[in-house]
Design an enzyme around this catalytic site. Structure first.
Site, PDB file in Angstrom:
ATOM      1  CB  SER A  59      -0.868  -0.015   1.272  1.00 37.09           C
ATOM      2  OG  SER A  59      -1.346   1.268   1.589  1.00 37.09           O
TER       3      SER A  59
ATOM      4  CE1 TYR B 261      -3.753   0.495   4.051  1.00 40.35           C
ATOM      5  CE2 TYR B 261      -5.057  -1.445   4.544  1.00 40.35           C
ATOM      6  CZ  TYR B 261      -4.453  -0.615   3.631  1.00 40.35           C
ATOM      7  OH  TYR B 261      -4.536  -0.888   2.284  1.00 40.35           O
TER       8      TYR B 261
HETATM    9  P1  NAP Z   1     -11.940  -4.979  -0.362  1.00 34.40           P
HETATM   10  O1  NAP Z   1     -12.751  -4.512  -1.524  1.00 34.40           O
HETATM   11  O2  NAP Z   1     -12.332  -4.633   1.025  1.00 34.40           O
HETATM   12  O3  NAP Z   1     -11.746  -6.595  -0.469  1.00 34.40           O
HETATM   13  C1  NAP Z   1     -11.000  -7.219   0.532  1.00 34.40           C
HETATM   14  C2  NAP Z   1     -11.210  -8.706   0.379  1.00 34.40           C
HETATM   15  O4  NAP Z   1     -10.505  -9.392   1.425  1.00 34.40           O
HETATM   16  C3  NAP Z   1     -12.679  -9.088   0.496  1.00 34.40           C
HETATM   17  O5  NAP Z   1     -12.996 -10.107  -0.434  1.00 34.40           O
HETATM   18  C4  NAP Z   1     -12.753  -9.616   1.924  1.00 34.40           C
HETATM   19  O6  NAP Z   1     -13.782 -10.539   2.129  1.00 34.40           O
HETATM   20  C5  NAP Z   1     -11.411 -10.317   2.022  1.00 34.40           C
HETATM   21  N1  NAP Z   1     -11.059 -10.610   3.418  1.00 34.40           N
HETATM   22  C6  NAP Z   1     -11.087  -9.763   4.465  1.00 34.40           C
HETATM   23  N2  NAP Z   1     -10.694 -10.407   5.586  1.00 34.40           N
HETATM   24  C7  NAP Z   1     -10.407 -11.689   5.212  1.00 34.40           C
HETATM   25  C8  NAP Z   1      -9.941 -12.851   5.922  1.00 34.40           C
HETATM   26  N3  NAP Z   1      -9.700 -12.832   7.230  1.00 34.40           N
HETATM   27  N4  NAP Z   1      -9.761 -14.000   5.219  1.00 34.40           N
HETATM   28  C9  NAP Z   1     -10.030 -14.035   3.890  1.00 34.40           C
HETATM   29  N5  NAP Z   1     -10.476 -12.979   3.154  1.00 34.40           N
HETATM   30  C10 NAP Z   1     -10.650 -11.830   3.838  1.00 34.40           C
HETATM   31  O7  NAP Z   1     -10.453  -4.454  -0.537  1.00 34.40           O
HETATM   32  P2  NAP Z   1      -9.671  -4.024  -1.851  1.00 34.40           P
HETATM   33  O8  NAP Z   1      -9.746  -2.552  -2.019  1.00 34.40           O
HETATM   34  O9  NAP Z   1     -10.022  -4.930  -2.988  1.00 34.40           O
HETATM   35  O10 NAP Z   1      -8.187  -4.331  -1.337  1.00 34.40           O
HETATM   36  C11 NAP Z   1      -7.579  -5.589  -1.559  1.00 34.40           C
HETATM   37  C12 NAP Z   1      -6.181  -5.478  -0.991  1.00 34.40           C
HETATM   38  O11 NAP Z   1      -5.527  -4.334  -1.554  1.00 34.40           O
HETATM   39  C13 NAP Z   1      -6.160  -5.250   0.520  1.00 34.40           C
HETATM   40  O12 NAP Z   1      -5.036  -5.915   1.078  1.00 34.40           O
HETATM   41  C14 NAP Z   1      -5.956  -3.734   0.644  1.00 34.40           C
HETATM   42  O13 NAP Z   1      -5.328  -3.398   1.870  1.00 34.40           O
HETATM   43  C15 NAP Z   1      -5.064  -3.480  -0.513  1.00 34.40           C
HETATM   44  N6  NAP Z   1      -5.030  -2.114  -1.011  1.00 34.40           N
HETATM   45  C16 NAP Z   1      -6.198  -1.503  -1.390  1.00 34.40           C
HETATM   46  C17 NAP Z   1      -6.110  -0.197  -1.922  1.00 34.40           C
HETATM   47  C18 NAP Z   1      -7.318   0.571  -2.358  1.00 34.40           C
HETATM   48  O14 NAP Z   1      -7.181   1.801  -2.563  1.00 34.40           O
HETATM   49  N7  NAP Z   1      -8.472  -0.053  -2.530  1.00 34.40           N
HETATM   50  C19 NAP Z   1      -4.881   0.413  -2.081  1.00 34.40           C
HETATM   51  C20 NAP Z   1      -3.733  -0.258  -1.638  1.00 34.40           C
HETATM   52  C21 NAP Z   1      -3.832  -1.531  -1.127  1.00 34.40           C
HETATM   53  P3  NAP Z   1     -15.077 -10.094   2.980  1.00 34.40           P
HETATM   54  O15 NAP Z   1     -15.912  -9.268   2.060  1.00 34.40           O
HETATM   55  O16 NAP Z   1     -15.718 -11.401   3.364  1.00 34.40           O
HETATM   56  O17 NAP Z   1     -14.595  -9.294   4.169  1.00 34.40           O
HETATM   57  C1  GCO Z   2      -6.904   5.229   3.348  1.00 34.35           C
HETATM   58  C2  GCO Z   2      -7.027   4.314   2.172  1.00 34.35           C
HETATM   59  C3  GCO Z   2      -5.661   3.786   1.765  1.00 34.35           C
HETATM   60  C4  GCO Z   2      -5.804   2.833   0.616  1.00 34.35           C
HETATM   61  C5  GCO Z   2      -4.501   2.290   0.194  1.00 34.35           C
HETATM   62  C6  GCO Z   2      -3.588   3.337  -0.343  1.00 34.35           C
HETATM   63  O1  GCO Z   2      -7.802   5.220   4.199  1.00 34.35           O
HETATM   64  O2  GCO Z   2      -5.895   5.965   3.374  1.00 34.35           O
HETATM   65  O3  GCO Z   2      -7.909   3.235   2.455  1.00 34.35           O
HETATM   66  O4  GCO Z   2      -5.050   3.166   2.855  1.00 34.35           O
HETATM   67  O5  GCO Z   2      -6.607   1.762   0.943  1.00 34.35           O
HETATM   68  O6  GCO Z   2      -3.909   1.472   1.120  1.00 34.35           O
HETATM   69  O7  GCO Z   2      -2.497   2.687  -0.942  1.00 34.35           O
END
Ligand code: NAP
Ligand code: GCO
Length: 264
Positions: free
Chosen positions: A144, A157
């Site tokens: 992230s 986080y």
């Molecule tokens: P999301 O839409 O919230 O999806 C997260 C997924 O993880 C969901 O399918 C959730 O299932 C699953 N999950 C949560 N807890 C779990 C557990 N204990 N065991 C198995 N599955 C679990 O998140 P996203 O935005 O797609 O993010 C995916 C990854 O990218 C995360 O690691 C997040 O930190 C990272 N990330 C996101 C962003 C962003 O801007 N969106 C940026 C940087 C990094 P449930 O629905 O059942 O909870």
């Molecule tokens: C926040 C956001 C970010 C993104 C991501 C950025 O609240 O700042 O959720 O943390 O999820 O991780 O890279």
């Protein structure tokens, strides 16, 4: 010729019923991989299977909580039996809690660390022995911006994602000699359910202040989409990256390079 193909590979993407994980698994399928994913609820696994089917992808879904070592070990064994040994692992499952640190309970802090950092440790530990037996493998940890930067309300986080960057480097260091490459992808701000609260329209119809802030902080002047991550993920999952190890590839539209647009 550079080989970006994933033909004949088995790819496990954790938490991939929707969101970033779903996009990465779709990209891997388009590159020829067999797709396996997990979620903590059967209804979400079923929803995910239907969504993959709609894209013409015959995925394999398992109910598994990445923080539960017994469930993870059982899932990895079942995958090996039913689909094949795992060649590619994406530790994608993750949560965030946006709470001012002094108001966050220790239990809330621990829950984020458990899913976002202990989970990748547990799943990687379960998958690595099989990769060693097969002569190699690929692990991609979804890090992230918060692997590098802090901000208000995301202490747990940021601590987890900072740790995940170092876990990535350590797996690369410890298992590189077995032809296992472990890298990270550091998405910028991506439009998924996880960031929906940061993009919600205000009561007067105006953009959420954080939405405007991110657009001003991003040279690309937009939020990323899960599709923006697909190419980088295929690169890190393929033979094209066999000498890339311990690297976190930031796919952030340039946020980390930019001081931000001067407010008008
Ligand atoms: P999301 O839409 O919230 O999806 C997260 C997924 O993880 C969901 O399918 C959730 O299932 C699953 N999950 C949560 N807890 C779990 C557990 N204990 N065991 C198995 N599955 C679990 O998140 P996203 O935005 O797609 O993010 C995916 C990854 O990218 C995360 O690691 C997040 O930190 C990272 N990330 C996101 C962003 C962003 O801007 N969106 C940026 C940087 C990094 P449930 O629905 O059942 O909870
Ligand atoms: C926040 C956001 C970010 C993104 C991501 C950025 O609240 O700042 O959720 O943390 O999820 O991780 O890279």
């Amino acid at each position: 010729m550079v080989n970006f193909s994933l033909e004949g590979k088995v790819a496990l993407v954790t938490g991939a019923s929707y969101g970033i994980g779903f996009a990465l698994a779709t990209a891997f399928a388009e590159a020829g991989a067999k797709i396996v994913f997990n979620d903590i609820k059967q209804e979400l696994v079923d929803k995910g299977l239907a969504a993959y089917k709609e894209k013409g992808i015959e995925a394999h879904g398992y109910v598994c909580d990445v923080t539960n070592e017994d469930q993870v070990n059982a899932m990895v064994a079942k995958i090996a039996e039913e689909v094949g040994p795992i060649n590619i692992l994406v530790n994608n499952a993750g949560i965030i809690k946006r709470i001012p640190m002094v108001e966050m309970t220790a239990a809330e802090f621990r829950q984020v660390i458990d899913i976002d950092l202990n989970g990748p440790f547990i799943v990687s530990k379960a998958v690595i022995p099989g990769m060693i037996k097969m002569g190699g493998g690929k692990i991609i940890n979804i890090c992230s911006m918060m692997s590098e930067l802090g901000r208000e309300t995301v202490s747990a986080y940021a601590a987890a994602k900072g740790g995940l960057k170092m876990l990535t480097r350590n797996i690369a260091s410890e298992y590189g000699e077995y032809n296992i490459q472990c890298n990270g992808i550091g998405p910028g701000y991506i439009a998924t359910p996880q960031t929906a609260p940061l993009r919600e329209r205000q009561a007067d119809g105006s953009r959420h202040p954080f939405d405007s802030f991110i657009v001003a902080k991003t040279p690309a002047a937009r939020w990323g989409t899960p599709e923006d991550l697909m190419g980088p993920a295929v690169f890190l999952a393929s033979d094209a990256s066999n000498f890339v190890n311990g690297h976190v590839l930031y796919v952030d539209g340039g946020i980390l390079a930019y001081i931000g647009k001067q407010p008008q």
